[in-house]
Write an enzyme that holds these catalytic residues in place. Structure first.
Site, mmCIF file in Angstrom:
data_model
loop_
_atom_site.group_PDB
_atom_site.id
_atom_site.type_symbol
_atom_site.label_atom_id
_atom_site.label_comp_id
_atom_site.label_asym_id
_atom_site.label_seq_id
_atom_site.Cartn_x
_atom_site.Cartn_y
_atom_site.Cartn_z
ATOM 1 N N ASN A 97 116.517 28.677 63.379
ATOM 2 C CA ASN A 97 115.937 27.713 64.316
ATOM 3 C C ASN A 97 116.303 26.298 63.860
ATOM 4 O O ASN A 97 116.831 26.093 62.761
ATOM 5 C CB ASN A 97 114.424 27.892 64.458
ATOM 6 C CG ASN A 97 113.672 27.727 63.149
ATOM 7 O OD1 ASN A 97 114.013 26.888 62.322
ATOM 8 N ND2 ASN A 97 112.625 28.520 62.963
ATOM 9 N N ASP A 125 112.336 36.906 66.809
ATOM 10 C CA ASP A 125 112.735 38.303 66.634
ATOM 11 C C ASP A 125 113.356 38.849 67.914
ATOM 12 O O ASP A 125 114.312 39.623 67.867
ATOM 13 C CB ASP A 125 111.519 39.161 66.264
ATOM 14 C CG ASP A 125 110.865 38.738 64.959
ATOM 15 O OD1 ASP A 125 111.597 38.326 64.045
ATOM 16 O OD2 ASP A 125 109.630 38.821 64.870
#
Length: 341
Positions: free
Chosen positions: A220, A290
């Site tokens: 991220n 995920d």
């Protein structure tokens, strides 16, 4: 910095027919998920009053449930599309391990859990406040008020690493998703042994350098900024950061997830900027990373291009953030979303 072709991807640029074709074929993928197995526990209650014993809220218990978290949540997302998924990791010899095994069976996940009696199964317990008296009502507002984490972060022993590596030749998979939550399973020795033998996708909130040489990474933006010790304020910063990360990690692809700003996929000579969807309907971002890494991996496993795989990960994440807790989506939901674009 190498010259990059920056391409902003819009809804009208999407090849809906191709995306639908890929979704229909996801059940042909075979993915091994290796990493930190986590059990997510949710305790749901309605706030009643302030306690006389201390200035805290008393909740009336409504419900409790377990869900797969961490690497196990990535596996659950794969299984929800019919992907043949093997899940490999380490658990304790405790009730948490038993609960994880039961849920994995129910979701058609081939769980290979190495038990360590000196380690507890990582369990994250979330206390959830529900404004409705009915725990199943869709109208109530659910808000997390507290979380307890039970975990061990020590590295695996040499014997445990050998045990994990011994499992790999026995498993049938197209690629490996390494899911690292810094709980000690994916140390550099194990990671590099897997990367040397398999096409590998890395989803990690820890030190990405120990995974150097993997095919693709899905960090991220905050983790990217922390790793490179820089702030990403605009597209130019993003391109430079992604290029530096790609070079340092010796990766073919880097997919940076950016929350409300979407994603950025860096290949050899281009960077695609992919917008986020459903911004007005975000409810819970737990486990969305995920979902991205799972769909990205499954799509690559069936021959999708990196951009197509990233788009499917983006679409799937836009669905699960509308759900409560660590959640999954399905072929049916994805088809409906794509058709509605």
């Amino acid at each position: 910095m190498k010259t990059l072709d920056l391409r902003a991807i819009n809804k009208q640029d999407l090849d809906k027919a191709r995306l639908l074709e890929l979704v229909s074929k996801l059940d042909q993928a075979k993915v091994l998920v290796l990493g930190d197995l986590i059990l997510d526990e949710y305790l749901l209650g309605k706030p009643e009053r302030i306690s006389r014993e201390a200035p805290v809220i008393i909740f009336k218990y409504q419900d409790s449930q377990f869900k797969l978290g961490g690497a196990a949540n990535a596996a659950a997302n794969l299984a929800s599309f019919g992907v043949k998924v093997s899940l490999l990791g380490v658990v304790g010899d405790d009730p948490g391990a038993d609960a994880m095994a039961r849920i994995a069976r129910e979701q058609n996940i081939d769980l290979i859990a190495i038990k360590d009696s000196e380690r507890q199964t990582t369990t994250k317990t979330r206390i959830i406040s529900n404004s409705s008296s009915n725990p199943d009502a869709g109208t109530g507002v659910k808000q997390q008020v507290l979380r307890f984490d039970r975990e061990d972060n020590h590295d695996l022993s040499a014997e445990q690493i050998d045990c994990i590596l011994a499992q790999l030749p026995e498993l049938d998979y197209d690629l490996v998703l390494l899911s690292d939550y810094s709980n000690g399973v994916l140390n550099q020795e194990l990671a590099q042994a897997v990367i040397a033998e398999s096409k590998t996708i890395v989803d990690s909130n820890g030190d990405l350098r120990k995974f150097k040489g993997a095919y693709s990474f899905t960090p991220n933006q905050p983790d990217t900024e922390a790793l490179l010790d820089r702030t990403i304020a605009n597209d130019g910063d993003l391109a430079q950061a992604a290029t530096e990360l790609q070079a340092e990690l010796n990766a073919e692809q880097v997919l940076i997830t950016r929350g409300a700003k979407g994603m950025a996929l860096l290949g050899e000579q281009s960077m695609d900027l992919i917008p986020a969807l459903n911004l007005s309907e975000v409810f819970d971002v737990s486990g969305a990373g995920d979902t991205v890494s799972a769909l990205y991996s499954a799509a690559l496993a069936i021959g999708a291009s990196p951009l197509e795989a990233a788009l499917l990960g983006n679409l799937a994440a836009s669905i699960v953030v509308k759900k409560y807790g660590t959640a999954t989506t399905s072929k049916e939901e994805m088809i409906e979303l794509i058709n509605g674009l």
